[in-house]
Design a protein around this motif. Structure first.
Motif, PDB file in Angstrom:
ATOM      1  N   ALA A 143      58.801   4.603  15.760  1.00  0.00           N
ATOM      2  CA  ALA A 143      59.478   5.132  14.578  1.00  0.00           C
ATOM      3  C   ALA A 143      60.736   4.333  14.260  1.00  0.00           C
ATOM      4  CB  ALA A 143      59.840   6.600  14.805  1.00  0.00           C
ATOM      5  N   PRO A 144      60.900   3.890  13.006  1.00  0.00           N
ATOM      6  CA  PRO A 144      62.137   3.191  12.622  1.00  0.00           C
ATOM      7  C   PRO A 144      63.353   4.080  12.871  1.00  0.00           C
ATOM      8  CG  PRO A 144      60.452   2.942  10.929  1.00  0.00           C
ATOM      9  CD  PRO A 144      59.930   3.963  11.900  1.00  0.00           C
ATOM     10  N   GLY A 145      64.378   3.470  13.449  1.00  0.00           N
ATOM     11  CA  GLY A 145      65.596   4.212  13.734  1.00  0.00           C
ATOM     12  C   GLY A 145      65.576   4.979  15.034  1.00  0.00           C
ATOM     13  N   SER A 146      64.474   4.923  15.760  1.00  0.00           N
ATOM     14  CA  SER A 146      64.354   5.678  17.007  1.00  0.00           C
ATOM     15  C   SER A 146      65.008   4.915  18.156  1.00  0.00           C
ATOM     16  CB  SER A 146      62.878   5.905  17.339  1.00  0.00           C
ATOM     17  OG  SER A 146      62.234   4.676  17.613  1.00  0.00           O
ATOM     18  N   PRO A 147      65.363   5.620  19.244  1.00  0.00           N
ATOM     19  CA  PRO A 147      65.888   4.940  20.433  1.00  0.00           C
ATOM     20  C   PRO A 147      64.889   3.925  20.991  1.00  0.00           C
ATOM     21  CG  PRO A 147      66.290   7.302  20.574  1.00  0.00           C
ATOM     22  CD  PRO A 147      65.392   7.090  19.388  1.00  0.00           C
ATOM     23  N   GLU A 148      63.595   4.221  20.852  1.00  0.00           N
ATOM     24  CA  GLU A 148      62.577   3.295  21.353  1.00  0.00           C
ATOM     25  C   GLU A 148      62.632   1.957  20.613  1.00  0.00           C
ATOM     26  OE1 GLU A 148      61.544   7.356  22.429  1.00  0.00           O
ATOM     27  OE2 GLU A 148      61.990   6.423  20.481  1.00  0.00           O
ATOM     28  N   GLU A 149      62.896   2.009  19.307  1.00  0.00           N
ATOM     29  CA  GLU A 149      62.979   0.768  18.542  1.00  0.00           C
ATOM     30  C   GLU A 149      64.175  -0.061  19.001  1.00  0.00           C
ATOM     31  OE1 GLU A 149      62.693  -0.503  13.875  1.00  0.00           O
ATOM     32  OE2 GLU A 149      64.232   0.958  14.415  1.00  0.00           O
ATOM     33  N   GLU A 150      65.302   0.589  19.198  1.00  0.00           N
ATOM     34  CA  GLU A 150      66.497  -0.127  19.643  1.00  0.00           C
ATOM     35  C   GLU A 150      66.292  -0.714  21.043  1.00  0.00           C
ATOM     36  OE1 GLU A 150      71.332   0.612  19.928  1.00  0.00           O
ATOM     37  OE2 GLU A 150      70.027   2.019  18.853  1.00  0.00           O
ATOM     38  N   LEU A 151      65.653   0.048  21.924  1.00  0.00           N
ATOM     39  CA  LEU A 151      65.370  -0.440  23.268  1.00  0.00           C
ATOM     40  C   LEU A 151      64.434  -1.646  23.219  1.00  0.00           C
ATOM     41  CD1 LEU A 151      65.525  -0.183  26.350  1.00  0.00           C
ATOM     42  CD2 LEU A 151      63.620   1.443  26.229  1.00  0.00           C
TER      43      LEU A 151
ATOM     44  N   GLN B 142      68.451  -7.571   8.659  1.00  0.00           N
ATOM     45  CA  GLN B 142      69.371  -7.399   7.532  1.00  0.00           C
ATOM     46  C   GLN B 142      69.330  -5.975   7.012  1.00  0.00           C
ATOM     47  OE1 GLN B 142      69.135 -10.522   4.613  1.00  0.00           O
ATOM     48  NE2 GLN B 142      69.583 -12.107   6.133  1.00  0.00           N
ATOM     49  N   ALA B 143      68.204  -5.282   7.224  1.00  0.00           N
ATOM     50  CA  ALA B 143      68.120  -3.873   6.833  1.00  0.00           C
ATOM     51  C   ALA B 143      68.517  -2.936   7.975  1.00  0.00           C
ATOM     52  CB  ALA B 143      66.690  -3.545   6.388  1.00  0.00           C
ATOM     53  N   ALA B 144      68.631  -3.471   9.192  1.00  0.00           N
ATOM     54  CA  ALA B 144      68.943  -2.640  10.361  1.00  0.00           C
ATOM     55  C   ALA B 144      69.813  -3.445  11.322  1.00  0.00           C
ATOM     56  CB  ALA B 144      67.657  -2.173  11.046  1.00  0.00           C
ATOM     57  N   PRO B 145      71.082  -3.660  10.979  1.00  0.00           N
ATOM     58  CA  PRO B 145      71.938  -4.542  11.794  1.00  0.00           C
ATOM     59  C   PRO B 145      72.159  -4.046  13.223  1.00  0.00           C
ATOM     60  CG  PRO B 145      73.203  -3.426  10.074  1.00  0.00           C
ATOM     61  CD  PRO B 145      71.769  -3.187   9.767  1.00  0.00           C
ATOM     62  N   HIS B 146      71.961  -2.754  13.461  1.00  0.00           N
ATOM     63  CA  HIS B 146      72.124  -2.267  14.845  1.00  0.00           C
ATOM     64  C   HIS B 146      71.062  -2.853  15.764  1.00  0.00           C
ATOM     65  CE1 HIS B 146      69.006   0.437  13.316  1.00  0.00           C
ATOM     66  NE2 HIS B 146      68.737   0.792  14.558  1.00  0.00           N
ATOM     67  N   LEU B 147      69.922  -3.233  15.203  1.00  0.00           N
ATOM     68  CA  LEU B 147      68.880  -3.856  16.018  1.00  0.00           C
ATOM     69  C   LEU B 147      69.281  -5.278  16.399  1.00  0.00           C
ATOM     70  CD1 LEU B 147      65.665  -2.608  14.173  1.00  0.00           C
ATOM     71  CD2 LEU B 147      66.775  -1.636  16.212  1.00  0.00           C
ATOM     72  N   ARG B 148      69.989  -5.961  15.508  1.00  0.00           N
ATOM     73  CA  ARG B 148      70.522  -7.286  15.831  1.00  0.00           C
ATOM     74  C   ARG B 148      71.496  -7.183  17.007  1.00  0.00           C
ATOM     75  NH1 ARG B 148      73.291  -8.202  11.491  1.00  0.00           N
ATOM     76  NH2 ARG B 148      71.770  -9.355  10.239  1.00  0.00           N
ATOM     77  N   THR B 149      72.365  -6.164  16.947  1.00  0.00           N
ATOM     78  CA  THR B 149      73.328  -5.958  18.033  1.00  0.00           C
ATOM     79  C   THR B 149      72.619  -5.692  19.353  1.00  0.00           C
ATOM     80  OG1 THR B 149      74.952  -5.062  16.470  1.00  0.00           O
ATOM     81  CG2 THR B 149      75.259  -4.533  18.803  1.00  0.00           C
ATOM     82  N   ALA B 150      71.600  -4.823  19.326  1.00  0.00           N
ATOM     83  CA  ALA B 150      70.863  -4.509  20.550  1.00  0.00           C
ATOM     84  C   ALA B 150      70.177  -5.757  21.101  1.00  0.00           C
ATOM     85  CB  ALA B 150      69.828  -3.421  20.264  1.00  0.00           C
ATOM     86  N   PHE B 151      69.602  -6.568  20.220  1.00  0.00           N
ATOM     87  CA  PHE B 151      68.895  -7.769  20.651  1.00  0.00           C
ATOM     88  C   PHE B 151      69.839  -8.724  21.365  1.00  0.00           C
ATOM     89  CE2 PHE B 151      67.360 -12.075  20.118  1.00  0.00           C
ATOM     90  CZ  PHE B 151      65.987 -11.983  20.326  1.00  0.00           C
ATOM     91  N   PHE B 152      70.976  -9.014  20.762  1.00  0.00           N
ATOM     92  CA  PHE B 152      71.874  -9.997  21.366  1.00  0.00           C
ATOM     93  C   PHE B 152      72.619  -9.437  22.570  1.00  0.00           C
ATOM     94  CE2 PHE B 152      71.297 -12.136  17.188  1.00  0.00           C
ATOM     95  CZ  PHE B 152      70.766 -13.314  17.698  1.00  0.00           C
ATOM     96  N   ASP B 153      72.760  -8.132  22.658  1.00  0.00           N
ATOM     97  CA  ASP B 153      73.248  -7.536  23.908  1.00  0.00           C
ATOM     98  C   ASP B 153      72.284  -7.877  25.046  1.00  0.00           C
ATOM     99  OD1 ASP B 153      75.512  -6.463  22.824  1.00  0.00           O
ATOM    100  OD2 ASP B 153      74.726  -4.419  22.640  1.00  0.00           O
ATOM    101  N   GLY B 154      70.985  -7.782  24.754  1.00  0.00           N
ATOM    102  CA  GLY B 154      69.989  -8.137  25.761  1.00  0.00           C
ATOM    103  C   GLY B 154      69.929  -9.631  26.001  1.00  0.00           C
ATOM    104  N   TYR B 155      70.070 -10.415  24.941  1.00  0.00           N
ATOM    105  CA  TYR B 155      69.971 -11.873  25.040  1.00  0.00           C
ATOM    106  C   TYR B 155      71.089 -12.453  25.894  1.00  0.00           C
ATOM    107  CZ  TYR B 155      69.212 -16.672  23.359  1.00  0.00           C
ATOM    108  OH  TYR B 155      68.958 -18.019  23.265  1.00  0.00           O
ATOM    109  N   GLY B 156      72.256 -11.856  25.816  1.00  0.00           N
ATOM    110  CA  GLY B 156      73.373 -12.318  26.644  1.00  0.00           C
ATOM    111  C   GLY B 156      74.544 -12.858  25.851  1.00  0.00           C
ATOM    112  N   ARG B 157      74.320 -13.226  24.621  1.00  0.00           N
ATOM    113  CA  ARG B 157      75.409 -13.659  23.741  1.00  0.00           C
ATOM    114  C   ARG B 157      74.929 -13.686  22.309  1.00  0.00           C
ATOM    115  NH1 ARG B 157      75.822 -18.703  21.517  1.00  0.00           N
ATOM    116  NH2 ARG B 157      74.442 -20.388  22.245  1.00  0.00           N
ATOM    117  N   SER B 158      75.867 -13.558  21.383  1.00  0.00           N
ATOM    118  CA  SER B 158      75.534 -13.615  19.960  1.00  0.00           C
ATOM    119  C   SER B 158      75.689 -15.042  19.454  1.00  0.00           C
ATOM    120  CB  SER B 158      76.457 -12.690  19.161  1.00  0.00           C
ATOM    121  OG  SER B 158      76.266 -11.352  19.532  1.00  0.00           O
TER     122      SER B 158
END
Length: 277
Positions: free
Chosen positions: A98-106, A217-233
């Protein structure tokens, strides 16, 4: 009887013995899920293009070892029919959550972590060769778009401007997935990725482009979650480069959308192009 002549089933039968076909609507038409007599599941995938077959085979033989435990394993191959037999990963495609769900962010966090692991293991220092090669390939896409009358003069000039930027840029490279997006991720007991037919050494930042222009671009919190996992922005220079990779995304989507009569892909190309202008 038709299934027995299917090269995907034939390869599995040769390596595993009797197998049953399991209906899986989530798979593309060229892939089939097969169940062996002991209950183990496999994916047999036949490529239409020899280059894509060779690319994915090389990925499994050379690079997927950096992601052990998170990817299918290569069980067998048939070069004559361009067919691969792979173990099947357990889990659900990440684009079904589901878009916006904790599972999507994880999912985005885990995807960043795994891609960071691949990039760090295969990184090479900055150089001009990667940018020059990218600019040359990009110009060919621009030329195809122009021949198909898909670009106005201002749009053509904009894309050529980004090709020039890429051509003079020094950028670090890594082994890149190049189709890194939720439809190629699996959420299960372990996070999985698959579909390596585009995988090659390329500009590292380019591996973020599809997510940036198709999702973040429609869900910038997912960008933040991704680069938190990646190790740097990305730094400022890399963010500017990402705009130029967006220009490649626009051109390729327009050309492929036109060739394949895919209205959604063409619309995506127009959307990215409008964002760039």
């Amino acid at each position: 009887m038709a299934a027995s002549r299917d090269p995907r089933v034939q390869l599995a039968h040769h390596l595993l013995g009797a197998v049953d076909i399991a209906v899986d609507p989530a798979l593309p038409p060229r892939a089939v899920r097969l169940v062996a007599g002991d209950g183990r599941q496999f994916i047999a995938k036949q490529h239409a293009e020899r280059d894509r077959y060779a690319g994915e085979l090389h990925a499994y033989e050379a690079w997927v070892t950096h992601l052990t435990g998170h990817t299918p394993e290569l069980v067998g191959r048939d070069d004559a029919t361009r067919t691969l037999l792979l173990t099947a990963l357990a889990g659900d495609r990440a684009d079904t959550v589901a878009p916006g769900s904790p599972e999507e962010e994880l999912a985005h966090h885990e995807a960043g972590h795994l891609l960071g692991k691949l990039h760090r293991a295969t990184a090479m220092p900055q150089g001009g060769a990667v940018g020059a090669s990218l600019a040359e390939r990009f110009q060919r896409w621009i030329d195809r778009a122009v021949r198909a009358d898909l670009l106005g003069a201002a749009e053509e000039n904009l894309l050529k401007h980004h090709a020039v930027i890429l051509g003079v840029s020094h950028m670090d490279s890594a082994i890149c997935h190049l189709d890194y997006q939720p439809r190629n991720w699996l959420l299960g007991d372990t996070f999985g990725i698959y579909d390596f037919e585009h995988m090659r050494r390329d500009a590292r930042v380019r591996d973020f482009a599809r997510l940036e222009f198709r999702r973040w671009q429609a869900a910038p919190h997912l960008r933040t979650a991704f680069f938190d996992g990646y190790g740097r922005s990305p730094n400022d220079t890399e963010r500017r480069l990402l705009e130029s990779f967006g220009a490649i995304e626009a051109a390729t989507a327009l050309v492929k959308g036109h060739q394949e009569n895919d209205a959604a892909l063409s619309a995506h190309g127009r959307t990215v192009l409008s964002r760039l202008t």
